[in-house]
Design an enzyme around this catalytic site. Sequence first.
Site, mmCIF file in Angstrom:
data_model
loop_
_atom_site.group_PDB
_atom_site.id
_atom_site.type_symbol
_atom_site.label_atom_id
_atom_site.label_comp_id
_atom_site.label_asym_id
_atom_site.label_seq_id
_atom_site.Cartn_x
_atom_site.Cartn_y
_atom_site.Cartn_z
ATOM 1 N N GLU A 68 3.921 -5.303 7.286
ATOM 2 C CA GLU A 68 3.056 -4.297 7.927
ATOM 3 C C GLU A 68 3.339 -4.138 9.412
ATOM 4 O OE1 GLU A 68 2.029 -6.742 5.914
ATOM 5 O OE2 GLU A 68 0.529 -6.030 4.503
ATOM 6 N N GLY A 92 0.577 -5.145 0.672
ATOM 7 C CA GLY A 92 -0.574 -5.242 -0.242
ATOM 8 C C GLY A 92 -0.193 -5.863 -1.585
ATOM 9 N N ALA A 122 0.862 -1.185 0.000
ATOM 10 C CA ALA A 122 0.000 0.000 0.000
ATOM 11 C C ALA A 122 0.893 1.227 0.000
ATOM 12 C CB ALA A 122 -0.869 -0.012 1.253
ATOM 13 N N GLU A 174 -0.374 -9.407 -1.042
ATOM 14 C CA GLU A 174 -1.805 -9.755 -0.948
ATOM 15 C C GLU A 174 -2.470 -9.776 -2.332
ATOM 16 O OE1 GLU A 174 -2.334 -6.762 2.116
ATOM 17 O OE2 GLU A 174 -3.139 -8.317 3.433
HETATM 18 N N1 COA Z 1 4.497 3.261 -0.178
HETATM 19 C C1 COA Z 1 4.881 4.471 -0.592
HETATM 20 N N2 COA Z 1 6.073 4.726 -1.149
HETATM 21 C C2 COA Z 1 6.903 3.689 -1.316
HETATM 22 C C3 COA Z 1 6.581 2.392 -0.920
HETATM 23 C C4 COA Z 1 5.312 2.194 -0.325
HETATM 24 N N3 COA Z 1 4.883 0.979 0.067
HETATM 25 N N4 COA Z 1 7.619 1.574 -1.207
HETATM 26 C C5 COA Z 1 8.564 2.355 -1.773
HETATM 27 N N5 COA Z 1 8.129 3.626 -1.817
HETATM 28 C C6 COA Z 1 8.827 4.807 -2.359
HETATM 29 C C7 COA Z 1 9.913 5.307 -1.418
HETATM 30 O O1 COA Z 1 9.344 6.112 -0.413
HETATM 31 C C8 COA Z 1 10.796 6.075 -2.376
HETATM 32 O O2 COA Z 1 10.171 7.307 -2.662
HETATM 33 P P1 COA Z 1 11.101 8.646 -2.798
HETATM 34 O O3 COA Z 1 12.026 8.358 -3.942
HETATM 35 O O4 COA Z 1 10.098 9.723 -3.096
HETATM 36 O O5 COA Z 1 11.812 8.783 -1.499
HETATM 37 C C9 COA Z 1 10.707 5.228 -3.641
HETATM 38 O O6 COA Z 1 9.527 4.451 -3.536
HETATM 39 C C10 COA Z 1 11.864 4.277 -3.809
HETATM 40 O O7 COA Z 1 11.972 3.544 -2.597
HETATM 41 P P2 COA Z 1 13.378 3.154 -1.949
HETATM 42 O O8 COA Z 1 13.130 2.732 -0.552
HETATM 43 O O9 COA Z 1 14.346 4.289 -2.149
HETATM 44 O O10 COA Z 1 13.806 1.963 -2.904
HETATM 45 P P3 COA Z 1 14.619 0.657 -2.578
HETATM 46 O O11 COA Z 1 14.669 -0.076 -3.864
HETATM 47 O O12 COA Z 1 15.890 0.975 -1.883
HETATM 48 O O13 COA Z 1 13.733 -0.178 -1.481
HETATM 49 C C11 COA Z 1 11.716 -1.244 -0.678
HETATM 50 C C12 COA Z 1 12.530 -0.713 -1.880
HETATM 51 C C13 COA Z 1 10.420 -1.784 -1.269
HETATM 52 C C14 COA Z 1 12.479 -2.355 0.070
HETATM 53 C C15 COA Z 1 11.451 -0.113 0.329
HETATM 54 O O14 COA Z 1 11.009 1.039 -0.389
HETATM 55 C C16 COA Z 1 10.388 -0.437 1.354
HETATM 56 O O15 COA Z 1 10.692 -1.057 2.360
HETATM 57 N N6 COA Z 1 9.108 -0.053 1.084
HETATM 58 C C17 COA Z 1 8.012 -0.271 1.987
HETATM 59 C C18 COA Z 1 7.556 -1.714 1.962
HETATM 60 C C19 COA Z 1 6.397 -1.945 2.934
HETATM 61 O O16 COA Z 1 6.510 -1.779 4.130
HETATM 62 N N7 COA Z 1 5.234 -2.343 2.360
HETATM 63 C C20 COA Z 1 4.054 -2.612 3.123
HETATM 64 C C21 COA Z 1 3.192 -1.406 3.197
HETATM 65 S S1 COA Z 1 1.748 -1.675 4.191
#
Ligand code: COA
Length: 261
Positions: free
Chosen positions: A135, A112, A68, A115
Amino acid sequence: MSQSFETLLLERRGRVAIITINRPEKRNALNIKTREEGAAALEELRGDDSVGVVVITGAGDKAFIAGADIAEFAGRTALAQRAVMVGRSLFTAFDTFPKPIIAMVNGYCLGGGCEVALACDIRIASETASFGQPEINLGIMPGGGGTQRLTRLVGEGKAMELILTGEIIDARTAFEIGLVNHVVPPDQLEAKTMDIANRIAEKGPVSVALAKEAIKIASRSNLDEGLRREVDLFSLCFSTEDKDEGVNAFLEKRKPVFKGK
Ligand code: COA
């Protein structure tokens, strides 16, 4: 003629439609617009008889869907969150879709995103994909069916560990616990997915839809009820021209030509 979308791409290749979530700069995170457009794309494909199978994937080489859109969680009230999930449930749109849906998982498949993959019928992963329900690290829990569908797919113990630790696992581990059907090198992901999609898409659409319905009943009913429903759906196949075509083609030693009738 397809609708045009802001957050996803919709492409048709023969009888297979491909939905690509197209927010690579946000790792294809699901914001409200993406959820609405995903559900609208599925609604369009539901009534399109030229489409037999749907594939969903993420744009770019980093993410399938990273969950999400966390930015939308900030400041959101409980009632507003409930309205988003009940009114615009992409997961329900997937779950109630009558044609097979294949998740082509090309990278981060988290929260998500995992999911969404769980609400699909078949999951094919690149070796570079990773899976998890993180989450719990945000002080919340899965809300798009993760506690229910992951548990049914991999069992309670493994679902507990994944959801309670928030651990991210690689594609090989996901395969070992039964979360994905196949793991392939990144350059073979599309070919493997399209091969399976095309093989399903050439079967009779009515028997494919009824078989999918019967399989979905298995995790939602007891055995006696499931077996009764299976007999009803099996018998319903006997009302179709495709059943006559399939049986006659076998007896005449030729390839069947199904019409979806
Ligand atoms: N929601 C909103 N933005 C997200 C996102 C999410 N679930 N996942 C990644 N992004 C955004 C980051 O904030 C970043 O935005 P910015 O460039 O404006 O700062 C961009 O995507 C790139 O993310 P980044 O973390 O720099 O890339 P990465 O390749 O190093 O890492 C992930 C990727 C997916 C491991 C990491 O972004 C992450 O842990 N995301 C959240 C995952 C999560 O908790 N999902 C469950 C949500 S309920």
